[in-house]
Every structure is written in structure tokens, then in C-alpha cells.
Design an enzyme around this catalytic site. Sequence first.
Site, PDB file in Angstrom:
ATOM      1  N   LYS A 180       0.841  -1.205   0.000  1.00  0.00           N
ATOM      2  CA  LYS A 180       0.000   0.000   0.000  1.00  0.00           C
ATOM      3  C   LYS A 180       0.871   1.249   0.000  1.00  0.00           C
ATOM      4  O   LYS A 180       1.530   1.560   0.981  1.00  0.00           O
ATOM      5  CB  LYS A 180      -0.905   0.040   1.238  1.00  0.00           C
ATOM      6  CG  LYS A 180      -2.000   1.085   1.065  1.00  0.00           C
ATOM      7  CD  LYS A 180      -2.662   1.486   2.358  1.00  0.00           C
ATOM      8  CE  LYS A 180      -2.093   2.746   2.937  1.00  0.00           C
ATOM      9  NZ  LYS A 180      -2.141   3.933   2.076  1.00  0.00           N
ATOM     10  N   GLU A 183      -1.553   7.409   0.051  1.00  0.00           N
ATOM     11  CA  GLU A 183      -2.621   7.934  -0.799  1.00  0.00           C
ATOM     12  C   GLU A 183      -2.228   9.264  -1.431  1.00  0.00           C
ATOM     13  O   GLU A 183      -2.813   9.696  -2.411  1.00  0.00           O
ATOM     14  CB  GLU A 183      -3.942   8.072  -0.037  1.00  0.00           C
ATOM     15  CG  GLU A 183      -3.885   8.744   1.324  1.00  0.00           C
ATOM     16  CD  GLU A 183      -3.544   7.789   2.469  1.00  0.00           C
ATOM     17  OE1 GLU A 183      -2.514   7.080   2.374  1.00  0.00           O
ATOM     18  OE2 GLU A 183      -4.288   7.768   3.457  1.00  0.00           O
ATOM     19  N   GLY A 233       6.544   5.169   8.411  1.00  0.00           N
ATOM     20  CA  GLY A 233       5.647   6.323   8.497  1.00  0.00           C
ATOM     21  C   GLY A 233       5.749   6.976   9.851  1.00  0.00           C
ATOM     22  O   GLY A 233       6.758   6.834  10.554  1.00  0.00           O
ATOM     23  N   GLY A 234       4.701   7.695  10.231  1.00  0.00           N
ATOM     24  CA  GLY A 234       4.717   8.459  11.473  1.00  0.00           C
ATOM     25  C   GLY A 234       4.636   7.559  12.705  1.00  0.00           C
ATOM     26  O   GLY A 234       4.107   6.445  12.651  1.00  0.00           O
ATOM     27  N   GLU A 236       2.882   7.856  15.449  1.00  0.00           N
ATOM     28  CA  GLU A 236       1.522   7.613  15.936  1.00  0.00           C
ATOM     29  C   GLU A 236       0.867   6.488  15.132  1.00  0.00           C
ATOM     30  O   GLU A 236       0.228   5.585  15.692  1.00  0.00           O
ATOM     31  CB  GLU A 236       0.710   8.920  15.807  1.00  0.00           C
ATOM     32  CG  GLU A 236      -0.268   9.182  16.914  1.00  0.00           C
ATOM     33  CD  GLU A 236       0.140   8.622  18.274  1.00  0.00           C
ATOM     34  OE1 GLU A 236       1.155   9.061  18.831  1.00  0.00           O
ATOM     35  OE2 GLU A 236      -0.579   7.720  18.785  1.00  0.00           O
ATOM     36  N   THR A 237       1.048   6.534  13.814  1.00  0.00           N
ATOM     37  CA  THR A 237       0.488   5.470  12.966  1.00  0.00           C
ATOM     38  C   THR A 237       1.156   4.137  13.310  1.00  0.00           C
ATOM     39  O   THR A 237       0.493   3.094  13.353  1.00  0.00           O
ATOM     40  CB  THR A 237       0.692   5.810  11.472  1.00  0.00           C
ATOM     41  OG1 THR A 237       0.216   7.128  11.246  1.00  0.00           O
ATOM     42  CG2 THR A 237      -0.055   4.849  10.572  1.00  0.00           C
ATOM     43  N   GLY A 238       2.438   4.177  13.579  1.00  0.00           N
ATOM     44  CA  GLY A 238       3.161   2.960  13.964  1.00  0.00           C
ATOM     45  C   GLY A 238       2.561   2.325  15.204  1.00  0.00           C
ATOM     46  O   GLY A 238       2.412   1.099  15.301  1.00  0.00           O
ATOM     47  N   GLU A 255       9.476   1.505  10.834  1.00  0.00           N
ATOM     48  CA  GLU A 255      10.501   2.544  10.689  1.00  0.00           C
ATOM     49  C   GLU A 255       9.767   3.871  10.827  1.00  0.00           C
ATOM     50  O   GLU A 255       8.997   4.246   9.954  1.00  0.00           O
ATOM     51  CB  GLU A 255      11.206   2.402   9.342  1.00  0.00           C
ATOM     52  CG  GLU A 255      12.569   3.054   9.344  1.00  0.00           C
ATOM     53  CD  GLU A 255      12.569   4.373   8.633  1.00  0.00           C
ATOM     54  OE1 GLU A 255      12.393   5.399   9.336  1.00  0.00           O
ATOM     55  OE2 GLU A 255      12.724   4.391   7.409  1.00  0.00           O
ATOM     56  N   CYS A 289      13.046  10.910   7.258  1.00  0.00           N
ATOM     57  CA  CYS A 289      12.930  10.394   8.626  1.00  0.00           C
ATOM     58  C   CYS A 289      14.224  10.603   9.404  1.00  0.00           C
ATOM     59  O   CYS A 289      14.208  10.890  10.589  1.00  0.00           O
ATOM     60  CB  CYS A 289      12.528   8.928   8.613  1.00  0.00           C
ATOM     61  SG  CYS A 289      13.587   7.919   7.577  1.00  0.00           S
ATOM     62  N   GLU A 390       8.768  15.911  15.793  1.00  0.00           N
ATOM     63  CA  GLU A 390       9.196  15.837  14.401  1.00  0.00           C
ATOM     64  C   GLU A 390       8.381  16.821  13.560  1.00  0.00           C
ATOM     65  O   GLU A 390       7.149  16.748  13.522  1.00  0.00           O
ATOM     66  CB  GLU A 390       8.986  14.404  13.876  1.00  0.00           C
ATOM     67  CG  GLU A 390       9.530  14.221  12.477  1.00  0.00           C
ATOM     68  CD  GLU A 390       9.359  12.796  11.953  1.00  0.00           C
ATOM     69  OE1 GLU A 390       8.249  12.260  12.034  1.00  0.00           O
ATOM     70  OE2 GLU A 390      10.348  12.238  11.468  1.00  0.00           O
TER      71      GLU A 390
END
Length: 496
Positions: A180, A183, A233-234, A236-238, A255, A289, A390
Amino acid sequence: MPVLTEVLNLKMYINGDWVQAEDGKVNDIINPANGELIAKAPTGGLSETRQAIGAARRTFDSGEWSELPTVERAQYLRAIADKLDEKAEEIALLETLDQGKPLNESEIDVADAAACFRYYAGMITQPDGQTFHVADPMQAMVVREPVGVCALIVPWNFPLLMSVWKIAPALAAGNTIVFKPSEVTPVSAMKLFEILEEVGLPKGVANMVLGPGRVVGNELAESDLVDKVSFTGGTETGRNIMKAAAGNIKKISLELGGKSPNIVFADADIETAIDCTLIGIFFNQGEVCSAGSRLLLEESIHDEFIERLVERAQKIVVGQGKDRETEMGPLVSKQHLEKVLSYIEIGKQEGARLVCGGNRITENGFDKGYFVEPTIFVDTNPDMRIVQEEIFGPVLVVQKFKTEAEAIELANGTAFGLAAGVFTQDGAKGLRVIKKMRAGITWVNNYGPTYNEAPWGGYKQSGIGRGLGTFGLDEFMEVKQININLNVEPVGWYKN
Ligand code: TXE
């Protein structure tokens, strides 16, 4: 240089078929340099995601890919690399139009992507496994096997390269994948999947679903049919992915973000340190990153260093990525522009002193894009949000130190631990300080180079696991212990 003559019509790739979203929903993909529509991308949902997972599951279980001799898998990977080279000009331009980054940076990404496929093609055909001398009559050995169905979820800052850092080792190891892209930047991913089809990768080995992270990404992280999720990714999403993956104890690699320190001692080669500081924070618009987003300067050189750094930063040519003279492009999206500008406001309110940039650029047609000046804050303190959080844009915050011990303490003083740099001409000090860094990727007298051979990932809240190198392949493999009895007769442990 060719330009885009028509709006691209992107599709998803599921079980070897190019498909639109079932409900016909599409998402506009905008060039962040001028706001022009460059592509329409399907907005996939649960149904498409489940179909893709199903295809990957069936294909993995069939053994068609996982049991292929590694030399044959390697041939596919090399063919993919060759096609990337052939189409490098087209893909680099599309990456720039989609993401914003300068063309020469996109060109490096495409070349690195091809090299990454070749690297894993070589690695997967190397001798593998272990044998152990255990007590007779047993023979013990270890073999490595693919994990299974891998969900690969990537962000928008290096759309092609982040994809390849996952796809190449995952396929090399014999897994099937559901991929994925972000988006926001799906264009180069579609080009890559066209290549996977062209080289004849068997159906169902590599699937791509487009759509929102909270729907498509979450389903990939949650599904019991998926064995592994690899995410960049970020932070929070992790965290959300970790929770979603807990149901079937999925293997995870994350990561995540960073707030990486770049320490410059007074005995450094100052020109080198300035040069690398600029690359560390302004390469890819600071949307990196591992960006060296905190500059730690020894007090005695602070003022002079800042004066020269600002002079150089102000000369960076900001513009449309497709123009050859551009050195820094626009931010990736309006939403991200707003995030970065809001951090600049926070910095001012917190009392940090702005010595460079700090504004959106709007004159000469720049108002249609999402451009921000190279920005530098000094007079910060460690409690400020701009020092701890960040920002992910061209915003450098400077911290001052007097002693080596203070530099180390400040450097390690955030929740992150992705990267760190040290500039000094004292070799022993360089190594001493680097060894104290709670960070996974470090440089001495440089900032930023990455290598397919070397592991990529972070300590603390910068993630779990490593990409690239042998470690990157390990993330996509299981380890199986095999014990063979060479003298097949009852053991006689129980007497009756
Ligand atoms: O990233 P997200 P966003 C940082 C950076 C940035 C911030 C937010 O600070 O400002 O994160 O950026 C998918 N389950 N980094 O919101 O959300 C999403 O669709 C599963 C650092 O764009 O992390 C996309 O494909 N997947 C970073 C991918 O996750 C989900 C690079 C990344 O998006 C999901 C990018 C969910 N619940 C941003 N929600 C780095 N480490 O390089 C979203 N996604």
C-alpha cells in the site's frame, strides 16, 4: 525532458489484474509545485484489500513463488532492476511531479531502487543456514524460510525508494505481498507494478491496493491472513499498527519518525560541517525520517557557524522540482504545509529566535504550490516542542553545548533514536560520542548517505527492526530448526 501530457489514470493491481475501486471512488493526485491535477487514483476499501490479501495468501500457500529456486527468483529481481534503469527518466519525472522533490534527487532514488533489487538478487543466492555439532545420534541444522504474506505500507517522502526497500527483500525471501503506497503519492508505485507485470511475476505474488491508511492499512495490519506487516511512516500510525497487528501476533517492522541530532564540535572541519548540515536538513525538503533536524553546536563556534550556515541556506534555490536549477522543492501537500507552518509559529511563540526563513513562499506563481523557505531557529531549549517533535520539513533547530557530556545528553534527549551525526577532527572523540548515541544510523564527519548493504532503522520510538542489508532480509524470513535422528531406534527413556 518529457512533460506529462495527460492526467494519469491509476489502478490497483490485484491477483494480476488492474482494477478500479468497486464503488468507482477516486482520489485526485496533485502536483505540489503548482496544484495541477496529475493523476486520478482509485480509493480502495475493505473489499479490495481482502481480495488482495486472499490472492497473496493463496499464492503463498501454493508454493509457486516461495518454493521457486532462489536463482530463478533472483532473475526476476534483476529483470525488475533492468526495467527500472530503462524507464528511469520517466519514473524520476513522475516522482518529482507527484512528490515535489528536485529531479536530481528523484533520479538518485530510481538508481538506488534498481541497485536495491540487484543487491537482494545477489544475496538470496548466497549460501544460507547453519549446522550444529550436537550429541550423537542427532544432526541439527537451521534453515530460513519466507514469513508468508507480507503487508508493506509506505509513506510519501520517498515513494519509490521506500517501496523498493521493502518489496525487494520481501520478494527475494519468497514471500507474497500486499503493498500500500501513500494515498498522497501513488504514481511511481503504479509504474513499479507495471514493471512487475512486464517481467512476468506470477499472478498473486505482488498485489497493490490504494486507499486510506485507516481503512486499507488498518485491514492489512489486522488481518489474520497476513503474517507480517512492514511499515514506514509516522510514530503515531506505527503505534496504531502495533495494536492492530496484535490479534494474530503478526511480525512487525516499524521505521518511524526522528528528531536526529547533528553534533558539531569546535575542532570540526567547519566547511564540511556546514555543507553536511545543509544536506542533513534541506535534502528532500527536510521530509526525511533521518533528517538532522537538531544541530548541536559547541558554544565557542556557535555565532560564526550560524552566520555562515544562514548565508548558505538563504542561497538554496527553491522551485519546481522539474526545473534543473531547483535545489529544494515544495512540501508534499497542503495539509503537510500547514503542519510545518504551524510548527514555525509554535517555535516563535515558544521564544526561539528565527534567523533564517520562516515563511511560505508565494510570489512569482509560487502561491499555487506548497513552498517554505529554508528555516533555522536558534536560542532554543530542550523543553520546546520544536526541539522534541518531528516537524518533517525544512526547519532546523539549533541547540548549544559546552562539553562533550552535555552534547551527549542533549543529543539523546528526545523520544526518538533514528540517526545521529558527529563532526570533529578528533577520531577518538568521534567514535566515543557515536558509541553513546541511542540511535540506529550514525555518521562521523558526514550526514545522510545510505547504503543497500547497511541496516536502516531506529532505537527508542523510532521503530522496531531494520531495513536493508542482511538484517533487512532477516525481517522477511522465519528461522526453522531441523533435528534429524541418524540412528533410528527407540530412545528408551521410559522403562516400560
Ligand atoms: O504519515 P502516516 P502521515 C511523519 C511525519 C509526518 C507525520 C504524519 O512527521 O508529518 O508522520 O504523516 C498509512 N493503519 N512521517 O500522516 O499516517 C498511510 O496511508 C495502517 C515520518 O502522512 O504515518 C501511509 O501509507 N496504515 C515518516 C502510511 O501509513 C496507515 C514518513 C504513512 O502515513 C494507518 C512519513 C493506519 N491506521 C511521515 N494510517 C518516516 N518515518 O519517514 C495511515 N496509514
